[in-house]
Each structure stands twice: as C-alpha cells, then as structure tokens.
Design a protein around this motif. Structure first.
Motif, mmCIF file in Angstrom:
data_model
loop_
_atom_site.group_PDB
_atom_site.id
_atom_site.type_symbol
_atom_site.label_atom_id
_atom_site.label_comp_id
_atom_site.label_asym_id
_atom_site.label_seq_id
_atom_site.Cartn_x
_atom_site.Cartn_y
_atom_site.Cartn_z
ATOM 1 N N SER A 111 0.843 -1.188 0.000
ATOM 2 C CA SER A 111 0.000 0.000 0.000
ATOM 3 C C SER A 111 0.879 1.239 0.000
ATOM 4 C CB SER A 111 -0.895 0.009 1.240
ATOM 5 O OG SER A 111 -1.493 1.282 1.428
ATOM 6 N N ASP A 112 0.372 2.326 -0.606
ATOM 7 C CA ASP A 112 1.105 3.586 -0.612
ATOM 8 C C ASP A 112 1.044 4.305 0.731
ATOM 9 O OD1 ASP A 112 1.891 3.297 -3.254
ATOM 10 O OD2 ASP A 112 0.146 4.360 -4.051
ATOM 11 N N ASP A 113 0.262 3.803 1.662
ATOM 12 C CA ASP A 113 0.184 4.392 2.996
ATOM 13 C C ASP A 113 1.441 3.989 3.770
ATOM 14 O OD1 ASP A 113 -0.413 5.372 5.483
ATOM 15 O OD2 ASP A 113 -2.097 4.016 5.853
ATOM 16 N N SER A 114 2.322 4.965 4.038
ATOM 17 C CA SER A 114 3.601 4.673 4.692
ATOM 18 C C SER A 114 3.497 4.462 6.190
ATOM 19 C CB SER A 114 4.590 5.819 4.433
ATOM 20 O OG SER A 114 4.859 5.982 3.065
ATOM 21 N N ALA A 115 2.400 4.904 6.794
ATOM 22 C CA ALA A 115 2.321 4.939 8.254
ATOM 23 C C ALA A 115 2.536 3.569 8.919
ATOM 24 C CB ALA A 115 0.988 5.546 8.692
ATOM 25 N N PRO A 116 1.888 2.480 8.453
ATOM 26 C CA PRO A 116 2.112 1.198 9.122
ATOM 27 C C PRO A 116 3.570 0.741 9.061
ATOM 28 C CG PRO A 116 0.117 1.118 7.794
ATOM 29 C CD PRO A 116 0.813 2.390 7.435
ATOM 30 N N LEU A 117 4.204 0.929 7.918
ATOM 31 C CA LEU A 117 5.607 0.535 7.792
ATOM 32 C C LEU A 117 6.491 1.396 8.688
ATOM 33 C CD1 LEU A 117 7.927 -1.038 6.577
ATOM 34 C CD2 LEU A 117 7.824 0.434 4.553
ATOM 35 N N MET A 118 6.198 2.688 8.739
ATOM 36 C CA MET A 118 6.989 3.572 9.586
ATOM 37 C C MET A 118 6.883 3.167 11.049
ATOM 38 S SD MET A 118 6.041 7.154 7.685
ATOM 39 C CE MET A 118 6.800 8.215 8.930
ATOM 40 N N ARG A 119 5.682 2.840 11.505
ATOM 41 C CA ARG A 119 5.502 2.403 12.891
ATOM 42 C C ARG A 119 6.271 1.111 13.162
ATOM 43 N NH1 ARG A 119 0.086 4.223 11.974
ATOM 44 N NH2 ARG A 119 -0.555 2.088 11.448
ATOM 45 N N PHE A 120 6.218 0.197 12.199
ATOM 46 C CA PHE A 120 6.923 -1.077 12.350
ATOM 47 C C PHE A 120 8.427 -0.837 12.474
ATOM 48 C CE2 PHE A 120 9.100 -4.838 10.897
ATOM 49 C CZ PHE A 120 8.392 -5.872 11.494
#
Length: 323
Positions: free
Chosen positions: A284-293
């Motif tokens: 997904s283009d939503d970076s937020a989950p990856l950034m949190r991880f």
C-alpha cells in the motif's frame, strides 16, 4: 528519525535488489550461484514504498547492493526511483564493475551520486584467481569512465586476503597517488559458510593502518551519512585510503545503517540471527504502518555484533544481504 535504544540514528539504508552474482569470489560465492533464480525480488513499486517510508523517518542515503545489482535489467529505474523520493539526498551503488563501462552514464543520468567497485587486486592474474573472472582491465576502464563522466564519488573496495594482497599496499598507494579516488581495504568477515577460508585468509586492517600512520597519512572527518570506513589522506597523494575493520574495538558504537534484503526482509545488523518481514507492509502507498513497524523494530537492535566470538548470525554469505 529512526533511533535505537542506544541513541544511534539511522540515516543510511543498504538496499539489496538481488542475491544473484555472476562472479565467483573466493570469499563470498566460490561455487557461484544459480543466476536464473530471481523469484521474489522486490518490485519497483515495493522499492518506492520502502524508500519513501525510510526517507520520512530520516534516511538520507540509499546504497543499492546485491549480489550484483547490475544483473537487474531495471537497475536504472531503481536508481531513478530512489533519487526521486523526497528526502533522499544521495544514491550510491556497490558493484563488481561488470557493466560499469556500458551503463555508468545511464546510471548517472538516473541520479546516481556514488559508485563503489570491488577490485581485490591490481594484478590481472590474482584478480582472476580471486573472482573467477579475467576482467580486471575492463573494470579499471569502467572506473576511469565513471570518473570521466563526472559521477561525484568513485571508490574501490578491496577485501584484505592474506594469501593474495597482504603485500600489495605499495601497488595500491601508487594507484591512488595521481588520481582522486578512495580505495578502501575491508577486513574479511566470517560468515556461515566460509569458516575455513576465513581462518586461512583473514588479515587485520590494523597492520595497514599502522603503515599509513607511519608514512604520515591523516584521518579525515566523517560525514553524517558515511559508512564505517576510516578514511585517511596524505598531502602527496590525490587519492585516499580507507579501512573497514569490523573486528576493531567500538566498531558498532556509531552505526548509522540498516539493511533490507532483495526479498523485503529487514536486517538490523549484517550479522544478526534474525530478520523481520516487511513485504506485507509494502503493498500500500500508505507509509504509516511501515513507519511504525520500523520505529519499533530498531529498538531491538543489539549494541554490537559478536564477530569477536566467531558468531556471524544467520548470514550465509555476503551476497545474501549486500555486505
């Protein structure tokens, strides 16, 4: 910023784009590997999402590694994607130089700022013996071409090998005397499949370091996104000599880099015994989950590797996650 429990900030990502290599270097892939096995490599869209998340967390430098990254036909596109991500200031490439003469201009036009080329000997026969390829002349021509077209930073990587280049320092010094290039000696590191070779060939960089100091070489100040090399300069030489000594005291104290494999696995250290899967977070283009991880994951980064205890984690060979 990505900051771990020891207040180390990670502004540098080493991104492997393939495990495949066409050389058979004695210290890495002496038996070669299956150059047809390309399954599972990160796609262009996944690479863009990955680099975007890292950039939002303060990463400023991307080094594209392998395997041999130039074996990916879309390497030029990968370079362009990385350089276009807001926040990324420097895109570098580590290569065996096989396609440097042919493709350096295209890479530069795509945004490549720096290239490191593996040259373990300046003697053609020794180079052939170490790498399995009789291509030293072509690779040196590629290095000259990269400099001539104006790639900002061109460096040479030389793995120290007791039986092949232990006495070659004068040749390397002569090579850098009249040209503006950095040549870095890298201590051979033990991995899961090279224990016997390591015992026969390991040479401490401290001996080279002392010779440089005795000859008047001076230690340079590092930039924030520089890797682990200690780089020395001398008033009588246009080039510079670097040393990467992972067995030295406090080598990990100022670590600023993380690694992602060609199949989307996060490695907090080159010699960790575990990794984290990122693939599902790259859809997904939503970076937020990856950034949190990522922010959570770096809290588990150990203070140091355990190479001094002969423990190299799960790293089978350096082509696995780019050295």
């Amino acid at each position: 910023m990505l900051t771990d429990a020891y207040a180390r900030r990670f502004s540098y990502l080493r991104l492997s784009v393939t495990e495949i290599c066409n050389f058979r270097c004695s210290y890495c892939l002496p038996d070669g590997n299956d150059c047809d096995s390309r399954s599972g490599e990160l796609s262009l869209s996944e690479i863009k999402r990955l680099v975007t998340a890292f950039a939002k967390l303060g990463t400023r430098k991307i080094r594209i590694t392998g395997g041999e990254p130039s074996l990916r036909k879309d390497l030029t596109e990968i370079i362009a994607i990385c350089k276009a991500v807001p926040g990324i200031e420097k895109v570098a490439l580590t290569t065996n130089g096989y396609r440097l003469k042919r493709d350096a201009l295209a890479w530069q036009e795509a945004g490549l700022d720096a290239v490191n080329v593996s040259v373990d000997s300046l003697d053609a026969d020794t180079f052939h013996l170490v790498t399995g390829q009789d291509k030293l002349a072509d690779i040196l021509e590629g290095i000259a071409h990269a400099k001539a077209i104006g790639i900002k930073q061109v460096k040479i990587n030389t793995v120290l090998l007791k039986q092949h280049n232990a006495l070659a320092l004068p040749d390397f010094l002569k090579f850098v005397k009249q040209q503006d290039i950095a040549l870095r000696f890298i201590e051979l590191m033990r991995t899961g499949d090279n224990a016997d070779f390591y015992q026969r060939q390991h040479l401490s960089g401290a001996s080279i370091q002392q010779q440089l100091l005795d000859q008047g070489w001076q230690l340079n100040v590092k930039a924030k996104t520089d890797g682990p090399a200690l780089e020395y300069s001398h008033a009588d030489y246009q080039g510079r000599i670097g040393l990467i000594m992972p067995y030295s005291k406090d080598f990990c104290a100022d670590c600023n880099r993380l690694r992602v494999s060609s199949v989307g696995q996060l490695y907090l250290c080159l010699f960790t015994d575990s990794h984290q899967e990122l693939r599902s977070l790259l859809q997904s283009d939503d970076s937020a989950p990856l950034m949190r991880f990522l922010q959570q994951a770096v809290q588990g980064k150990a203070f140091s590797h355990q190479l001094q205890q002969d423990y190299s984690g799960s790293t089978r060979h350096l082509a696995q996650i780019g050295g």
